[in-house]
Design a protein around this motif. Structure first.
Motif, short mmCIF file in Angstrom:
data_model
loop_
_atom_site.label_atom_id
_atom_site.label_comp_id
_atom_site.label_asym_id
_atom_site.label_seq_id
_atom_site.Cartn_x
_atom_site.Cartn_y
_atom_site.Cartn_z
N LEU A 258 -9.87 -14.25 -37.07
CA LEU A 258 -9.61 -12.84 -36.78
C LEU A 258 -8.64 -12.26 -37.79
CD1 LEU A 258 -9.00 -12.89 -32.91
CD2 LEU A 258 -11.00 -12.00 -34.12
N GLN B 180 -13.30 -9.31 -27.61
CA GLN B 180 -12.27 -9.83 -28.51
C GLN B 180 -10.93 -10.11 -27.84
OE1 GLN B 180 -12.00 -8.04 -32.37
NE2 GLN B 180 -9.86 -8.65 -32.65
N ARG C 208 -14.80 -7.35 -32.24
CA ARG C 208 -15.69 -8.48 -31.92
C ARG C 208 -15.92 -8.55 -30.42
NH1 ARG C 208 -14.15 -13.39 -35.99
NH2 ARG C 208 -13.14 -12.10 -37.58
#
Ligand code: URA
Length: 254
Positions: free
Chosen positions: A173, A197, A194
């Protein structure tokens, strides 16, 4: 300022969901469409699609819906899905019925999980949508996170390092910021989008998110007076808080 796009009145109204072109022609013939206070006689009259059109045009006595090329913020409640087709309540059901028949259609700018609440943008302008979600734009999104267990103390450093790997992924990340609010709550700001996330970030550090709420995109805050389930159309100035580099005229219908 770029020159306003023009559209035939029947095409404009049909695209906004007022009916088929034939139905719209009937509305016009019945004298139910006015511009600047005067009745429009011809459904093939070309109309300059400007942002102020909703203030100037009335259909059946009501202000015209937002012309194409707009963006809104919705205070997404828990339990509704950011999808056009999944079963159960959808974010689109929180908008006026007619807006579901618009062409181009409204889409969510990215997604929030069904069990995440807060600031959600929606637009019918595909180009604008991509500019906001593009990784190049790197727009920060801030979440208010409530946790099952107290924070350990090293989470902010772990998230900021830019090395955290989520389960099942091979690309770490990007750095994310965390500000502790209490032993079991924090603000987390991420620039990526994402899948799940924030929940997965906390799973990766041995915790579990019990509530998640997005309260800021870029420098645009979810207004305190925007109740859950309600929406508001963004002005050019609001949009500049999301996309500072866009400059004025970022909305097509400026
Ligand atoms: N992170 C999540 O886990 N869920 C969201 O809805 C948004 C970010």
């Amino acid at each position: 300022m770029s020159k306003a796009q023009t559209l035939r009145l029947d095409r404009l109204l049909a695209n906004l969901g007022y009916g088929s072109r034939r139905e719209v022609q009937q509305l016009v013939r019945a004298g139910l469409v006015t511009l600047d206070g005067g009745t429009i006689e011809d459904s093939d009259q070309r109309i300059a699609v400007t942002r102020d059109l909703s203030e100037r045009m009335r259909v059946q006595g009501r202000p015209l819906d937002p012309p194409p090329g707009f963006i809104l913020m919705l205070h997404k409640p828990l339990g509704v899905t950011c999808s056009h087709k999944e079963a159960g309540p959808l974010v689109y059901s929180l908008l006026p019925d007619r807006w579901r028949r618009r062409d181009p259609a409204l889409s969510t700018v990215g997604r929030l999980d069904k069990e995440t609440s807060g600031l959600l943008l929606m637009t019918d302008d595909g180009n604008l949508l991509h500019r906001i979600i593009s990784p190049r734009a790197s727009i920060p999104k801030r979440y208010n996170v409530t946790l099952d267990r107290p924070l350990r103390g090293d989470e902010a450093e772990t998230f900021a390092a830019g090395t955290l790997l989520l389960e099942g992924e091979d690309k770490p990340l990007l750095p994310a910021q965390m500000e502790v609010l209490s032993p079991t709550s924090a603000h987390v700001t991420v620039t990526e989008g994402r899948y799940h996330q924030v929940r997965r970030m906390f799973a990766a550090v041995g915790n579990h998110v019990t509530a998640l709420h997005r309260d800021r995109i870029g420098a645009l805050d979810l207004p305190e007076d925007l109740e859950s389930g309600k929406f508001r159309i963004l002005s050019e100035a609001d949009l500049a808080l999301v996309l500072p580099k866009a400059g004025s005229g970022a909305l097509k219908t400026s």
